[in-house]
Write a protein that holds these residues in place. Structure first.
Motif, short mmCIF file in Angstrom:
data_model
loop_
_atom_site.label_atom_id
_atom_site.label_comp_id
_atom_site.label_asym_id
_atom_site.label_seq_id
_atom_site.Cartn_x
_atom_site.Cartn_y
_atom_site.Cartn_z
N HIS A 73 27.62 53.43 43.52
CA HIS A 73 28.45 54.00 42.46
C HIS A 73 29.84 54.36 42.99
CE1 HIS A 73 24.29 55.03 41.13
NE2 HIS A 73 24.76 54.66 39.97
N ASP A 114 26.39 57.71 35.51
CA ASP A 114 26.30 56.76 34.39
C ASP A 114 27.69 56.33 33.91
OD1 ASP A 114 23.56 56.45 34.22
OD2 ASP A 114 23.30 58.12 32.82
N LEU A 115 28.69 57.16 34.13
CA LEU A 115 30.05 56.78 33.75
C LEU A 115 30.50 55.55 34.53
CD1 LEU A 115 31.72 60.33 33.66
CD2 LEU A 115 30.84 58.99 31.73
N ASP A 116 30.04 55.43 35.78
CA ASP A 116 30.38 54.25 36.55
C ASP A 116 29.55 53.05 36.11
OD1 ASP A 116 31.94 53.12 38.82
OD2 ASP A 116 29.94 52.71 39.61
N ALA A 118 28.65 52.33 33.27
CA ALA A 118 29.25 51.81 32.04
C ALA A 118 30.40 50.85 32.33
CB ALA A 118 29.74 52.96 31.17
N ARG A 119 30.98 50.90 33.53
CA ARG A 119 32.08 49.99 33.89
C ARG A 119 31.59 48.64 34.40
NH1 ARG A 119 33.73 54.62 37.32
NH2 ARG A 119 35.20 55.95 36.20
N TRP A 120 30.32 48.57 34.84
CA TRP A 120 29.82 47.36 35.48
C TRP A 120 29.78 46.19 34.51
CZ3 TRP A 120 24.67 49.45 38.04
CH2 TRP A 120 25.00 50.49 38.94
N ASP A 121 30.19 45.03 34.97
CA ASP A 121 30.05 43.80 34.21
C ASP A 121 28.87 42.97 34.71
OD1 ASP A 121 32.52 43.79 32.43
OD2 ASP A 121 33.41 44.13 34.41
N PHE A 140 21.13 49.27 32.50
CA PHE A 140 22.22 48.29 32.48
C PHE A 140 21.86 47.14 31.55
CE2 PHE A 140 24.26 44.49 34.43
CZ PHE A 140 25.58 44.86 34.21
N ARG A 141 22.76 46.81 30.65
CA ARG A 141 22.50 45.76 29.66
C ARG A 141 23.42 44.55 29.84
NH1 ARG A 141 18.61 47.78 30.06
NH2 ARG A 141 17.50 49.21 28.67
#
Length: 363
Positions: A73, A114-116, A118-121, A140-141
Motif C-alpha cells: 500500500h 482501502d483508499l489506496d 481504490a487507486r489500483w488498476d 478489488f474488482r
C-alpha cells in the motif's frame, strides 16, 4: 512517460525493482523515479533518480506519474492523475490472512489503506491459488494479472550462478560454507508494541551445535527492520538491510522460516526449507489466521523448538529425501508460473501511448 516505483515504503527491491531493471535500458524514452526511505538510500544504485518517501517531492512525483508500480500500500496522501495506471504487485503468496481477512487490526488502519486500493488498476497474482484470495481480501474488482512474480525470474535465469557468487562474496561467505537464511515474518502484536524484538531462533545454540561451516543469515521482515539485532558472531551475518531478498535466496543453501511468504519464492530454488513454528496455534487461531493448514502442505519439517531446528539442519540430505514428494507438490501448487518470464508478460504496461491489457482477468 513517467514511471514511479515504490517497494516496501522506500527500498530498492522486489517486483518493482525487477520490472525497472527489465525496462530501463530496453525503453530509453521512459523517466523512472523511485520513492526512497533515506535509511535505505545506500541500497539504490547511484544513477537511480529518487525522492524521499512521504515527502512533498514524492507526492508530486506520484501525481505526475503515468504509471505507478508498487508492492504494498502507498499509505500516502496523493491524487492519481486522469489516465494514469497503477500496478499493485503485492509482495507474496498469502499463507497468513491479509487486509480484510485478518483476525485483528488496529482501529482505522484498514479503511485508510482501502483508499489506496481504490487507486489500483491492476493487481498482480503469483499463482492460481492466490488470485481469489487477493481479490477478496482487498475487495478489488479491477484486473487481476495472473502471471507469476517478476522478482522470481532471477531464480531460474541464466545468470543465477553469477548472482550467487557475487552476493556471497559481498557478504564474506566462503564457497564451502552452508548458508542458512532465516526469515521470520512479523507479528502484529509485536509491531504495534514498543521496543525491540529478539530473534526466536536460539542463535547461540545454532553456533554451538552446528559445524563451523554452517552460517546463519537472519533477515527480519521489512516492518521489523531495526527492531532487533542478531547475536554477534563470525558465523552470523545479519542481512536484514540487504536490498533484495531474492538475491539472498540464490546465495543461501537452505531456509528457516515460519509463516512468511518467503517460503513460496524460496521453493522455486528447490533448496531445503524448514519451518520454525513455535507459536503456530496462537498465530493461526488468534493473532492472524491462515488461508490453509501449513502442516499438511509444508515442503519441510514444521518444528516447535529451536533445538529441533538445529538438529534438522545437521542433515540436509536426509531432509531433502524425506520431503521430496511434498516439495514437488508444493512447487506445483504455488510455483507453476515461475518460469523466468513473468516480467516479460508485463512488458505491455510500459508501452506508450496504447497500453491495453494483453491478459484476461482471472477470477
Amino acid at each position: 512517460m513517467n514511471v514511479v516505483y515504490d517497494a516496501f515504503e522506500g527500498r530498492y527491491s522486489d517486483n518493482p525493482r525487477a520490472l525497472y531493471e527489465r525496462v530501463r535500458d530496453a525503453r530509453p524514452g521512459l523517466r523512472h523515479t523511485w520513492l526512497c526511505d533515506p535509511r535505505f538510500a545506500d541500497g539504490f544504485p547511484a544513477d537511480v533518480e529518487t525522492v524521499p518517501f512521504g515527502s512533498a517531492e514524492a507526492r508530486a512525483a506520484l501525481e505526475a506519474a503515468d504509471l505507478v508500480v508498487a508492492n504494498t500500500h502507498l499509505d500516502l496522501a496523493w491524487d492519481k492523475k486522469p489516465g494514469a495506471v497503477y500496478l499493485q504487485t503485492w509482495h507474496g503468496t498469502p499463507l497468513k490472512r491479509i487486509h480484510h481477512d485478518v483476525l485483528w487490526a488496529p482501529e482505522g488502519v484498514l479503511p485508510r489503506l482501502d483508499l489506496d486500493v481504490a487507486r489500483w488498476d491492476y493487481l498482480l497474482s503469483p499463482n492460481t491459488i492466490s488470485t481469489p484470495r487477493l481479490r477478496d481480501a482487498f475487495g478489488f474488482r479491477g484486473e487481476v494479472l495472473e502471471v507469476g512474480y517478476p522478482r522470481n525470474d532471477v531464480l531460474v535465469g541464466p545468470g543465477s550462478d553469477a548472482v550467487r557468487a557475487r552476493v556471497r562474496a559481498a557478504l564474506g561467505i566462503p564457497d564451502h560454507v552452508t548458508a542458512v537464511l532465516y526469515t521470520p515474518t512479523w507479528r502484529d502484536d509485536e509491531f504495534y508494541a514498543e521496543g525491540d524484538v529478539e530473534l526466536a531462533l536460539d542463535v547461540p545454540s545454532f553456533v554451538r551445535d552446528l559445524p563451523e561451516d554452517v552460517w546463519l543469515l537472519p533477515r527480519l521482515h521489512y516492518k521489523m527492520t531495526g527492531r532487533g539485532a542478531a547475536a554477534a558472531h563470525d558465523r552470523v551475518v545479519d542481512v536484514s538491510r540487504y536490498p533484495d531478498v531474492h538475491e539472498l535466496y540464490l546465495a543461501a543453501d537452505a531456509m528457516v522460516t515460519d509463516y512468511s511468504s518467503t517460503m513460496f519464492d524460496f521453493a522455486v530454488t528447490g533448496k531445503p526449507l524448514l519451518f520454525f513454528a513455535y507459536d503456530l496455534e496462537s498465530y493461526r487461531d488468534t493473532l492472524r489466521g491462515f488461508y490453509f493448514d501449513l502442516e499438511p502442505l509444508a515442503p519441510g519439517p514444521v518444528l516447535s523448538t529451536s533445538d529441533a531446528v538445529v538438529a534438522a539442519l545437521a542433515d540436509l540430505d536426509e531432509l531433502r529425501a524425506a520431503f521430496a514428494e511434498r516439495y514437488a507438490e508444493f512447487q506445483r501448487l504455488f510455483a507453476h508460473l515461475e518460469d523466468g518470464h513473468a516480467g516479460e508478460r508485463l512488458d505491455w504496461l510500459f508501452r506508450q501511448p496504447d497500453r491495453a491489457p494483453q491478459l484476461a482477468a482471472t477470477d
